[in-house]
Design a protein around this motif. Structure first.
Motif, PDB file in Angstrom:
ATOM      1  N   ASP A 162       1.994  -6.057   4.604  1.00 43.92           N
ATOM      2  CA  ASP A 162       1.686  -4.641   4.851  1.00 43.92           C
ATOM      3  C   ASP A 162       1.524  -4.407   6.351  1.00 43.92           C
ATOM      4  OD1 ASP A 162       1.037  -2.011   4.538  1.00 43.92           O
ATOM      5  OD2 ASP A 162      -1.028  -2.381   3.897  1.00 43.92           O
ATOM      6  N   GLU A 207       0.227  -0.328   0.850  1.00 49.90           N
ATOM      7  CA  GLU A 207       1.397  -0.493  -0.010  1.00 49.90           C
ATOM      8  C   GLU A 207       2.532  -1.130   0.802  1.00 49.90           C
ATOM      9  OE1 GLU A 207       1.062   3.116  -3.260  1.00 49.90           O
ATOM     10  OE2 GLU A 207       1.986   3.538  -1.304  1.00 49.90           O
ATOM     11  N   VAL A 208       3.307  -1.934   0.123  1.00 50.82           N
ATOM     12  CA  VAL A 208       4.385  -2.677   0.783  1.00 50.82           C
ATOM     13  C   VAL A 208       5.721  -2.163   0.265  1.00 50.82           C
ATOM     14  CG1 VAL A 208       5.425  -4.950   1.176  1.00 50.82           C
ATOM     15  CG2 VAL A 208       2.931  -4.715   1.029  1.00 50.82           C
TER      16      VAL A 208
END
Length: 398
Positions: free
Chosen positions: A325, A331-332
């Protein structure tokens, strides 16, 4: 596409050769060739002429387009002259088709010259990895091939002359059966016959040549023969094969085109694998990988082993998520996952180490500049305090 057309044209020429072979066998009254070619393959000659014209037009247009696009540069590449030659031969054959009084030898030569189209595969091999590697290795092994052939011919000449001399007395001995003498002579009677026999021994079936010696000359002749077979057939030929293999491996490692293609294939494979892994991790299917979805690896041993096989360490999932991240939004995305996986894949590279050292050097320079600036500010503050401070003696006098 051009490679497929060249292959199809070669197959058509092979079928045409078969057609003319049927006609030749019929005219020679060869057994089982009882009918002329036009009866065996009705309309075959017209079909071959039509297909030949179609291929000639296609290759002519293709060459014209390449000349328009590349101009003079086309003529500077040696392989392109094969294309030019094959197109010119096809056009000449078309113009001379059906002319009365044309020498059949010229027609056959033109037909043979058109086989040069098959050599055009060498020109399109740049887009065919395996074919390109084969041609590169063949070109690189010319010197090795020359010396190998020279060494093999030298050994064959010596062995052939030795065997020819050993059986000479049997061949000229009138007491020996004539049929036996003729059979021995057919294999070892002259230098040329002995060399053909040596080629058969090395590259084909050695048993008939050996049986001739055993049956009509004696078993001890076979001992000399088998000694040569073991030396040349097993030792020398295997060494030559090993040298060729080594040359092929070296060429594959040195050739920049092959290395580029291997790198591209490896990159495509890794991208495909990472996309599959990301889709397996993204249980919600929204294209984003959350921390909870990454923690689910603990419940999927197969997926965990898969990531480890890709050199992505899953022993510390918290650190792994923070590394992936990069923007810190929790969130990736796939791009972040891909870039992070590529960075973590394998051991640290020299480029990565140099980047870290460069960044540390910049941080050190900035820290040094800050320290120097703090020292200057501190000196200015101390100097200002000294100027504004009144000496004790002056205060007393006042």
């Amino acid at each position: 596409l051009i490679g497929c057309l060249i292959f199809l044209n070669t197959m058509v020429m092979a079928a045409e050769m078969q057609y003319y072979g049927l006609e030749a066998g019929y005219q020679a009254e060869f057994p089982d060739y009882d009918s002329p070619a036009h009866e065996v393959w009705p309309g075959g000659e017209k079909i071959f002429v039509l297909l030949e014209r179609i291929f000639t037009v296609i290759f002519t247009v293709e060459l014209f387009v390449r000349i328009v696009i590349f101009g003079r540069r086309l003529f500077m590449v040696p392989f392109n002259w094969i294309d030019i030659f094959s197109v010119v031969v096809g056009l000449v054959d078309w113009m001379l088709e059906g002319q009365i009084g044309l020498d059949p030898k010229i027609a056959r030569l033109l037909r043979l010259a058109k086989l040069a189209r098959g050599l055009r595969l060498a020109n399109v091999s740049r887009v065919m990895d395996s074919l390109h590697l084969l041609l590169k290795c063949i070109a690189a092994s010319v010197s090795v091939l020359s010396w190998s052939v020279f060494l093999l011919l030298l050994i064959q000449c010596i062995a052939g002359m030795i065997l020819s001399q050993l059986v000479r007395d049997i061949i000229v001995d009138p007491k020996v059966d004539l049929e036996a003498r003729q059979k021995v002579f057919s294999y070892y009677g002259t230098f040329s016959r002995s060399q053909i026999t040596m080629f058969e021994v090395n590259l084909a079936n050695f048993a008939p040549a050996c049986r001739i010696l055993v049956d009509y000359c004696g078993e001890w002749y076979a001992a000399v023969f088998l000694a040569y077979r073991c030396l040349a057939g097993y030792a020398i030929l295997n060494v030559i094969n090993a040298v060729f293999i080594q040359q092929t491996i070296q060429m594959a490692q040195r050739d920049h085109d092959v290395m580029i293609r291997n790198q591209e294939k490896q990159a495509k494979t890794i991208t495909t694998e990472l996309k599959h892994v990301f889709s397996c991790l993204d249980s919600s299917g929204d294209g984003l990988l959350s921390y909870e979805e990454l923690l689910a690896i603990e419940e999927q041993p197969e997926l965990k082993h898969w990531l480890n096989a890709l050199d992505i360490d899953t022993s510390d999932l918290d650190s792994l998520f923070r590394l992936l991240d990069t923007d810190g939004d929790g969130e990736v995305t796939f791009d972040e996952f891909f870039q992070g996986a590529i960075r973590m894949k394998g051991t640290a590279k020299s480029a990565d180490m140099l980047t870290i050292l460069r960044q540390l050097r910049r941080v050190n320079q900035k820290m040094q500049a800050l320290i120097e600036r703090d020292l200057v500010i501190e000196n200015r503050i101390l100097g200002a305090q000294t100027k504004t401070t009144i000496p004790a003696e002056a205060r007393v006098e006042i």
